[in-house]
Scaffold this active site. Structure first.
Site, PDB file in Angstrom:
ATOM      1  CE  LYS A   2      -5.753   2.392  -7.939  1.00  0.00           C
ATOM      2  NZ  LYS A   2      -4.528   1.575  -8.075  1.00  0.00           N
ATOM      3  CE  LYS A   7     -11.759  -5.803 -10.802  1.00  0.00           C
ATOM      4  NZ  LYS A   7     -10.479  -6.392 -10.323  1.00  0.00           N
ATOM      5  CE  LYS A  64      -4.448  -6.675 -13.247  1.00  0.00           C
ATOM      6  NZ  LYS A  64      -5.577  -6.546 -12.315  1.00  0.00           N
ATOM      7  CB  THR A  78      -9.279  -8.302  -2.513  1.00  0.00           C
ATOM      8  OG1 THR A  78      -8.405  -7.270  -2.953  1.00  0.00           O
ATOM      9  CG2 THR A  78      -9.853  -9.030  -3.709  1.00  0.00           C
ATOM     10  CG  ASN A  93      -3.788 -10.263   0.104  1.00  0.00           C
ATOM     11  OD1 ASN A  93      -3.983 -10.369   1.322  1.00  0.00           O
ATOM     12  ND2 ASN A  93      -4.110  -9.193  -0.581  1.00  0.00           N
ATOM     13  CB  SER A 140      -6.671   0.930  -4.718  1.00  0.00           C
ATOM     14  OG  SER A 140      -5.739  -0.109  -4.537  1.00  0.00           O
TER      15      SER A 140
HETATM   16  N1  GLU Z   1      -5.132  -5.922  -8.701  1.00  0.00           N
HETATM   17  C1  GLU Z   1      -6.368  -5.646  -8.036  1.00  0.00           C
HETATM   18  C2  GLU Z   1      -7.538  -5.870  -8.989  1.00  0.00           C
HETATM   19  O1  GLU Z   1      -7.424  -6.610  -9.926  1.00  0.00           O
HETATM   20  C3  GLU Z   1      -6.386  -4.260  -7.414  1.00  0.00           C
HETATM   21  C4  GLU Z   1      -6.194  -3.137  -8.365  1.00  0.00           C
HETATM   22  C5  GLU Z   1      -6.000  -1.802  -7.664  1.00  0.00           C
HETATM   23  O2  GLU Z   1      -6.067  -1.751  -6.455  1.00  0.00           O
HETATM   24  O3  GLU Z   1      -5.789  -0.844  -8.402  1.00  0.00           O
HETATM   25  O4  GLU Z   1      -8.615  -5.406  -8.754  1.00  0.00           O
END
Ligand code: GLU
Length: 430
Positions: free
Chosen positions: A80, A104, A116, A200, A231, A361
């Site tokens: 993810k 995370k 990523k 977030t 954002n 998400s």
């Molecule tokens: N890009 C965001 C992060 O770094 C969200 C990642 C997601 O929702 O999968 O946490």
């Protein structure tokens, strides 16, 4: 070295590459929880590195853009993580961010792994049509590795719900399936979740409020400076302003706006829309400063909400805040982190502070799987529960082991990943 790599190197005075920086936190955690060196080597090696060169015919001419998807670990669930469009998005950075995602997801305890993606280009130089072409080209290159049960993409720096919509459409066109759960952060009409856009920032507010309550502090006496007005940064500015905090400074890539009497984020947003920068709201008591000035201002809480490697050994000495809430990913280098710890500055780390995004998400993915959609109240309440539960676990560990919030978070996350790895037999040779 490419021009993008050169400019990335220029802003990275840390002696460690971005991936080495995250590996340092992971190694410290693995040492503390008693993982063997052989196991550590396995868990620290990304499972897969996908790279491609996107060949795109843009209005500015043909372009060849380096693109990546790093799948770091999937012991706890499908990979993810977001996809960023940024000139500095090189492989080292994407690897670092993929590892951060795995930690995370484990810290916030959602059943997902870490990945990523990135495309190395400056989206500010291209128009909407070109961005759509680049987004679709990314999916054409990476679609075999993505999917609802394999690897779920999402927005990150300079990628938006609209871009997620194009990516979903390209994926479904290629595969011939309806599979909204292969990507999150989508527009609502395509199966997005209510509350994902503010998640977030909202998650970080829950964590900060829990810390502030625990320390017996009063939001009305706390002055906040926020680096980045995208954002995450613009939403947290509004939420904290509403909660009684004084927002003394806001910044974006063009400049800093500072007012010791406090700024109204809604007004600043309007001015930025009209004038292109937060500094367009200067006047009255509000002064315009240069972009990096934000870090050194006199405040109680500093919120880096822009890019990585902002708080470094060369500028950490100028930081006056006593609390740093990391809304960006990897904004603090390990060298700076050690200095902040010596100075008793509390750093609430990215792997918890900004985990609200991936939490919603996860909710979006669950809703897509069930084809049953939740109300805003349900999303808000579940996000709050997740953030507060993770904060309570983290805080208990900080106090039990007398370590920093970052060290404790990495210990919690890596312990969970390590257990899943062991249970799957991933450390054994077959
Ligand atoms: N890009 C965001 C992060 O770094 C969200 C990642 C997601 O929702 O999968 O946490």
């Amino acid at each position: 070295m490419t021009a993008a790599a050169q400019s990335a190197a220029a802003v990275r005075p840390s002696t460690m590459s971005p991936f080495e920086q995250v590996k340092k936190h992971i190694t410290d955690a693995l040492d503390a929880i008693g993982v063997t060196d052989a196991e550590a080597e396995i868990v620290m090696t990304p499972n897969a590195i996908r790279d491609a060169t996107l060949e795109v015919e843009t209005k500015k001419g043909p372009r060849k853009l380096p693109a990546y998807r790093v799948q770091f670990n999937n012991a706890r669930g499908p990979y993810k993580g977001g996809i960023r469009f940024h000139p500095n998005a090189d492989l080292e950075e994407v690897k670092a961010l993929a590892a951060t995602m795995a930690v995370k997801c484990a810290v916030i305890d959602v059943p997902l792994g870490g990945a990523k993606g990135g495309v190395a280009f400056d989206p500010k130089e291209y128009d909407r049509d070109d961005i759509e072409k680049i987004s679709r080209a990314y999916i054409r290159a990476m679609h075999p590795y993505l999917g609802i049960d394999i690897d779920i993409a999402a927005p990150d720096v300079y990628t938006t719900p609209e871009i997620m919509g194009w990516m979903l459409d390209e994926y479904e066109t290629i595969t011939g399936k309806n599979e909204p759960g292969m990507i999150t952060g989508k527009p609502l009409v395509l199966g997005g979740s209510v509350g994902r856009d503010t998640a977030t920032a909202q998650g970080a507010v829950h964590v900060l409020q829990a810390y502030v309550r625990e320390q017996d502090l009063d939001p009305n006496n706390l002055r906040v400076a926020i680096q980045g007005f995208g954002n995450a940064g613009s939403v947290i500015a509004k939420l904290l302003h509403e909660a009684g905090y004084t927002i003394i400074a806001l910044s974006d890539s063009k400049g800093t706006l500072h007012d010791t009497n406090g700024l109204d984020p809604d007004r600043v947003e309007e001015a930025k829309k009209a004038g292109g920068s937060v500094t367009a709201a200067a006047g009255g008591g509000a002064e315009a400063l240069d972009g990096t000035a934000i870090l050194a201002l006199d405040c109680d809480i500093l919120i880096p909400a822009a890019l990585d490697n902002q708080i470094r050994e060369d500028n950490v000495g100028s930081i006056r805040a006593k609390i740093i809430l990391e809304l960006a990913n990897n904004p603090t280098t390990p060298e700076a982190d050690a200095i902040l710890a010596e100075r008793d500055v509390t750093v609430i780390p990215d792997v918890l502070a900004n985990a609200g995004g991936v939490t919603v998400s996860y909710f979006e993915w669950v809703q897509n799987r069930q084809q049953y959609y939740w109300t805003k109240e349900e999303v808000d309440e579940r996000l709050k529960q997740k953030m507060l539960a993770a904060y309570a676990t983290l805080s208990a560990r900080v106090h039990a082991e007398s370590v920093s919030y970052r060290d404790a978070a990495y210990r919690i996350g890596m312990e969970r990943i390590h257990r899943a790895m062991a249970q799957r037999g991933r450390y054994e040779t077959h």
